[in-house]
Scaffold this motif. Structure first.
Motif, short mmCIF file in Angstrom:
data_model
loop_
_atom_site.label_atom_id
_atom_site.label_comp_id
_atom_site.label_asym_id
_atom_site.label_seq_id
_atom_site.Cartn_x
_atom_site.Cartn_y
_atom_site.Cartn_z
N TYR A 33 0.83 -1.20 0.00
CA TYR A 33 0.00 0.00 0.00
C TYR A 33 0.86 1.25 0.00
CZ TYR A 33 -3.40 3.46 1.48
OH TYR A 33 -4.20 4.57 1.56
N GLN A 34 1.90 1.25 0.85
CA GLN A 34 2.80 2.41 0.86
C GLN A 34 3.47 2.60 -0.49
OE1 GLN A 34 3.04 4.61 3.30
NE2 GLN A 34 1.56 3.47 4.54
N ALA A 35 3.89 1.47 -1.09
CA ALA A 35 4.53 1.56 -2.41
C ALA A 35 3.54 2.05 -3.47
CB ALA A 35 5.09 0.20 -2.80
N LEU A 36 2.29 1.57 -3.39
CA LEU A 36 1.27 2.02 -4.34
C LEU A 36 1.02 3.52 -4.21
CD1 LEU A 36 -1.40 -0.82 -4.27
CD2 LEU A 36 -0.12 -0.05 -6.25
N ALA A 275 -2.16 21.99 -10.13
CA ALA A 275 -2.26 21.29 -8.84
C ALA A 275 -3.52 20.41 -8.83
CB ALA A 275 -2.31 22.29 -7.69
N VAL A 276 -3.40 19.27 -8.18
CA VAL A 276 -4.53 18.37 -8.00
C VAL A 276 -4.53 17.90 -6.55
CG1 VAL A 276 -4.66 17.55 -10.38
CG2 VAL A 276 -3.13 16.41 -8.77
N PRO A 277 -5.69 17.53 -6.01
CA PRO A 277 -5.74 17.01 -4.63
C PRO A 277 -4.92 15.73 -4.48
CG PRO A 277 -7.94 17.61 -5.39
CD PRO A 277 -7.04 17.67 -6.59
N TYR A 278 -4.29 15.62 -3.34
CA TYR A 278 -3.47 14.44 -3.05
C TYR A 278 -4.30 13.16 -3.07
CZ TYR A 278 -0.10 11.45 -0.64
OH TYR A 278 0.76 10.44 -0.32
N GLU A 279 -5.59 13.29 -2.77
CA GLU A 279 -6.45 12.11 -2.73
C GLU A 279 -6.59 11.46 -4.11
OE1 GLU A 279 -10.81 14.26 -3.26
OE2 GLU A 279 -10.25 13.38 -1.35
N GLN A 280 -6.26 12.21 -5.18
CA GLN A 280 -6.27 11.59 -6.51
C GLN A 280 -5.16 10.56 -6.64
OE1 GLN A 280 -6.54 14.11 -9.90
NE2 GLN A 280 -8.06 15.48 -8.98
N ALA A 281 -4.15 10.65 -5.77
CA ALA A 281 -3.12 9.61 -5.73
C ALA A 281 -3.54 8.46 -4.81
CB ALA A 281 -1.78 10.19 -5.26
N THR A 282 -4.18 8.83 -3.67
CA THR A 282 -4.52 7.79 -2.69
C THR A 282 -5.77 7.01 -3.11
OG1 THR A 282 -5.79 9.42 -1.41
CG2 THR A 282 -3.49 9.07 -0.81
N PRO A 284 -6.92 5.93 -6.25
CA PRO A 284 -6.63 4.72 -7.05
C PRO A 284 -5.74 3.73 -6.30
CG PRO A 284 -5.44 6.63 -7.90
CD PRO A 284 -6.41 7.15 -6.90
N ALA A 285 -4.85 4.27 -5.45
CA ALA A 285 -4.02 3.35 -4.66
C ALA A 285 -4.89 2.56 -3.70
CB ALA A 285 -2.96 4.13 -3.89
N ARG A 286 -5.88 3.23 -3.10
CA ARG A 286 -6.78 2.55 -2.17
C ARG A 286 -7.62 1.50 -2.90
NH1 ARG A 286 -9.35 6.63 -0.67
NH2 ARG A 286 -7.88 7.30 0.92
N GLN A 287 -8.08 1.86 -4.09
CA GLN A 287 -8.87 0.90 -4.88
C GLN A 287 -8.02 -0.31 -5.24
OE1 GLN A 287 -10.20 3.33 -8.12
NE2 GLN A 287 -11.89 4.24 -6.96
N SER A 288 -6.80 -0.05 -5.67
CA SER A 288 -5.90 -1.17 -5.99
C SER A 288 -5.58 -1.98 -4.75
CB SER A 288 -4.60 -0.64 -6.61
OG SER A 288 -4.86 0.06 -7.80
N ILE A 290 -7.53 -2.34 -2.07
CA ILE A 290 -8.70 -3.14 -1.70
C ILE A 290 -8.79 -4.40 -2.57
CG2 ILE A 290 -11.23 -3.17 -1.68
CD1 ILE A 290 -11.12 -0.22 -0.87
N GLN A 291 -8.55 -4.21 -3.86
CA GLN A 291 -8.57 -5.37 -4.76
C GLN A 291 -7.48 -6.36 -4.39
OE1 GLN A 291 -8.07 -4.33 -8.86
NE2 GLN A 291 -8.54 -6.36 -9.62
N PHE A 292 -6.29 -5.84 -4.14
CA PHE A 292 -5.17 -6.69 -3.75
C PHE A 292 -5.45 -7.37 -2.40
CE2 PHE A 292 -1.02 -7.07 -1.52
CZ PHE A 292 -0.45 -8.02 -2.33
N PHE A 293 -6.07 -6.61 -1.48
CA PHE A 293 -6.39 -7.18 -0.17
C PHE A 293 -7.39 -8.32 -0.29
CE2 PHE A 293 -9.18 -7.27 3.54
CZ PHE A 293 -8.26 -7.53 4.54
N ASN A 294 -8.42 -8.11 -1.10
CA ASN A 294 -9.43 -9.16 -1.28
C ASN A 294 -8.82 -10.42 -1.87
OD1 ASN A 294 -11.47 -7.53 -0.27
ND2 ASN A 294 -12.00 -6.70 -2.28
N ILE A 295 -7.97 -10.23 -2.87
CA ILE A 295 -7.31 -11.39 -3.48
C ILE A 295 -6.41 -12.08 -2.46
CG2 ILE A 295 -5.68 -12.13 -5.25
CD1 ILE A 295 -6.77 -9.87 -7.02
#
Length: 603
Positions: A33-36, A275-282, A284-288, A290-295
Motif C-alpha cells: 500500500y505504501q509503495a502504491l 495542482a490536483v488534490p493528493y487524494e487523486q493519488a490515494t 486509485p491506490a486505495r482501490q488497488s 482493496i482489490q489486492f487485499f481481497n485477493i
C-alpha cells in the motif's frame, strides 16, 4: 476445579500457520500500500509537471505562430524603401483575414517612431498615439526582431492586452516601422481548452502568474482579467509557485493537501501552475489496495484451509494412537500393538510405544508368575499355621488362660485373613490367564443368602455391625454357588468395614427383570466417593474414605467379583443412597421362573 480444554496439536499448528500467513500477508499489504501510494504520488507529480510543461509549450507555440504570421505580413509592407500611405495600409489590413482571427482585438501599423498610423478596428484617439515609451517597443527598436510584450493595460482601451510587434524593413535593413497585433486577455485565451483536467480526467487547479508584475493572468476562477496576487502567506499554492521549487506538495486554503508543479515561460515571464488534490493519488491506490487485499484474503483463506486439512491428515494418526492408548488404559487386557507405519515421527512413536508395551507385558507376566508362586508357597504353611491355632483355641492341647486364648484367637483371625488374601491372589491369577472355571447349575437362593449371613456374622459382631437378610420367594438361580458366595462375601466384608458402629448391613434379593434376580448388599456408610466412581471394579483400586475401622486390602476383591460375574453371565454395579448399595444380577432358571410366575398368579 475442572481445567479448561486446550486446543489440540493439529489446531495449534493450523492456527500458527494461519496467524503466520495473515502476518505475512498483512506486512506485504502494508508495504504494497505504501509503495502504491508512493508510485501514484510520483506518477501524479510527473503528470502535473508534464501538463504544466505542455501547457507552457502550447502557449509558446501559439505566440510563435502569431509572431511568424505578423512577421510575414510585415515583410510585405515595404514599398520602394518607404512605408505605404495610410489608405494603402488600411487596405492591406482589411485583406488579412487570417491575421484578424489571430489578433481579434486589433491589427495596427506603426511608423519608425512608434506612432500608430493605421488600424483595422477603430478606437478613438489611437491613430497618432506614440507608444515608443513602452518597454516592448524599445526592445523591438533595438533588437529589430519580432517581440511579444508582457501583459499590459491598453492606453486607450484600459483592457489587459498582449502586444505583438514585427519590424518593417527595407531590403537594405532600414527600419520603416512596425506591424502590430493585440490580444485582449479578457476575451481571448491562449490556454488549452482542457487545461483544467487533472490526472484521470478529474478536475484540477491551474493558475497563470506574471512573476514580474506579480499579477494573476488567470487565477483559475473562470476569468482572464488580470488580478493582483494575494498577500504573502494568504495563498500557500501561489507562495509555493513563486518559491522557485518546481514541484511538491502543499496544503491548500481549505486544508486539502495538493500536489503541484510549475513551468516558467521565459518569453512572457509567466509561471504556469497546476495542482490536483493528493487524494487523486490515494484513491486509485486505495482501490488497488482493496482489490489486492481481497485477493490476498482469499489466497490466505485457501492456504489456511489447505494447511488445516494437511495438518489434520498429518495428526490423525496421533489422534488414533491417543484413542487406542486411552482404551488400553481403561481396559489393560485389550492392549494391542500400534501400527508402525506413516511418517517417521509417527512410526518411531508407535515403535517406542510397542516396545514399552512389550516391556509392560513382560513385567506383568513376571509379576503374575511371582504372585502365583508366592501364593502357592504361602498357602501350605498358612494352612498348617491356622490348623495349629484352631487346635490351640479348641482346647485339644489343653486349656489356655484368658490372655493366651485371646492372643491365639487374634493370631487365628489374622491367619484366616491372610489366607483370604492369598486366595484372592490365586483367583486373580487364574482369572487373568483364563484357567478359572465355573460350574453353572440351578441353585436355590435362600441357602446362599443364609450362608452369607451366618459366615459373616462373626466379622459383623467384631465391628459392632448388625447383618440381616431380606428376600422374597424367588426362583432358583443359574450360577456357580461357590463363586456367587465369593461375590457376596466380598460385598458383605466391604459393607461391614465401611459401616458405622451400630450400623446395619442388609442382604436383599428380588426380581429385577423377567429373567433376572438382583441381590443387593447395602450399608449405612458414606457411600462411594464420586472421584472413585470409575475405578470401583478395577484391580488394585481402593477408595480413600470410610470409617476409622476400614482396613486396606489388596484392592482385588471387587475386580474379582466383576470377573466372576462375567463368567456366570451376570452383571455387577452399585449406587449411593444413604450408603453404598452393591448389586449382582444373576440369571434365573427359565423353567422354575415360569412355575414361580404361575404361583404369583394363583395368589
Amino acid at each position: 476445579m475442572r481445567s479448561r480444554k486446550s486446543l489440540s496439536l493439529s489446531s495449534r499448528v493450523a492456527v500458527i500457520i494461519v496467524i503466520g500467513s495473515l502476518a505475512t500477508v498483512s506486512a506485504v499489504i502494508a508495504i504494497a500500500y505504501q509503495a502504491l501510494v508512493q508510485d501514484f504520488e510520483d506518477l501524479l507529480t510527473q503528470r502535473q509537471i508534464l501538463e504544466a510543461a505542455r501547457t507552457s509549450d502550447q502557449v509558446d507555440q501559439k505566440l510563435q505562430l502569431r509572431l511568424n504570421s505578423l512577421s510575414a505580413f510585415a515583410s510585405q509592407l515595404a514599398d520602394n524603401d518607404r512605408l505605404p500611405d495610410r489608405p494603402a495600409l488600411s487596405d492591406a489590413l482589411a485583406r488579412q483575414t487570417t491575421l484578424r482571427n489571430l489578433f481579434p482585438a486589433a491589427l495596427l501599423i506603426f511608423d519608425d517612431k512608434g506612432c500608430a498610423v493605421a488600424e483595422n478596428v477603430y478606437v478613438p484617439k489611437r491613430i497618432g498615439t506614440c507608444y515608443l515609451d513602452r518597454p516592448h517597443f524599445q526592445e523591438a527598436l533595438e533588437a529589430r526582431r519580432p517581440i511579444v510584450s508582457k501583459p499590459i493595460i491598453g492606453r486607450t482601451t484600459g483592457r489587459p492586452l498582449l502586444s505583438f510587434l514585427a519590424p518593417i524593413e527595407t531590403d537594405d535593413g532600414d527600419l520603416l516601422g512596425f506591424a502590430g497585433g493585440t490580444l485582449d486577455l479578457g476575451k481571448t485565451s491562449l490556454l488549452p481548452e482542457n487545461r483544467h483536467r487533472g490526472f484521470g480526467g478529474s478536475r484540477g487547479i491551474e493558475r497563470i502568474i506574471d512573476t514580474e508584475n506579480f499579477l494573476y493572468v488567470d487565477s483559475g476562477k473562470g476569468s482572464q482579467n488580470i488580478e493582483s496576487l494575494p498577500d504573502p502567506g494568504t495563498d500557500t499554492l501561489t507562495d509555493a509557485a513563486l518559491s522557485g521549487i518546481t514541484f511538491g506538495q502543499v496544503n491548500g486554503q481549505d486544508g486539502q493537501l495538493l500536489i503541484y508543479a510549475t513551468n516558467h515561460l521565459q518569453r512572457l515571464g509567466w509561471v504556469f501552475v497546476r495542482a490536483v488534490p493528493y487524494e487523486q493519488a490515494t484513491t486509485p491506490a486505495r482501490q488497488s489496495f482493496i482489490q489486492f487485499f481481497n485477493i490476498s484474503l482469499l489466497i490466505t483463506l485457501a492456504i489456511a484451509a489447505v494447511s488445516f486439512l494437511l495438518v489434520r491428515t498429518t495428526m490423525s494418526p496421533l489422534d488414533r494412537m491417543t484413542g487406542r492408548i486411552r482404551r488400553m488404559a481403561e481396559n489393560p487386557d485389550s492392549a494391542m500393538r500400534l501400527n508402525e507405519s506413516g511418517i517417521p515421527e509417527v512410526s518411531n512413536l508407535s515403535s517406542a510405544f510397542n516396545q514399552l508395551l512389550e516391556e509392560r507385558d513382560n513385567l506383568g507376566r513376571l509379576k503374575d508368575h511371582f504372585m502365583s508362586s508366592v501364593s502357592h508357597e504361602l498357602r501350605t504353611p498358612l494352612t498348617s499355621l491356622t490348623g495349629a491355632l484352631k487346635l490351640l483355641t479348641s482346647g485339644v492341647t489343653g486349656q489356655l488362660n484368658d490372655k493366651s486364648r485371646e492372643m491365639a484367637n487374634l493370631a487365628l483371625r489374622n491367619g484366616e485373613r491372610l489366607q483370604l488374601l492369598v486366595s484372592d491372589l490365586l483367583d486373580f491369577n487364574k482369572l487373568s490367564d483364563g484357567s478359572l472355571k465355573v460350574r453353572i447349575r440351578s441353585e436355590a437362593i435362600q441357602p446362599i443368602l443364609q450362608g452369607a449371613v451366618e459366615d459373616n456374622n462373626t466379622m459383623a459382631a467384631e465391628h459392632e455391625v448388625r447383618l440381616v437378610s431380606d428376600s422374597e420367594d424367588l426362583p432358583p438361580l443359574l450360577c456357580d454357588k461357590h463363586r456367587l458366595r465369593q461375590i457376596l462375601d466380598n460385598y458383605v466384608s466391604n459393607a461391614i468395614k465401611f459401616s458405622p458402629q451400630a450400623g446395619v448391613v442388609r442382604i436383599s434379593a428380588g426380581l429385577h427383570s423377567a429373567d433376572c434376580v438382583r441381590i443387593t448388599v447395602s450399608d449405612q456408610g458414606s457411600g462411594v466417593p464420586d472421584s472413585f466412581a470409575d475405578s470401583v471394579f478395577k484391580r488394585f483400586a481402593q477408595a480413600e474414605t470410610g470409617t476409622t475401622r476400614s482396613v486396606k486390602g489388596t484392592g482385588l476383591g471387587l475386580a474379582i467379583c466383576a470377573e466372576l460375574a462375567k463368567l456366570m453371565n451376570a452383571g455387577v454395579g452399585y449406587y449411593n443412597n444413604k450408603g453404598a448399595h452393591f448389586w449382582v444380577d444373576i440369571p434365573a432358571s427359565r423353567e422354575t421362573l415360569l412355575t414361580h410366575a404361575d404361583k404369583e398368579t394363583d395368589r
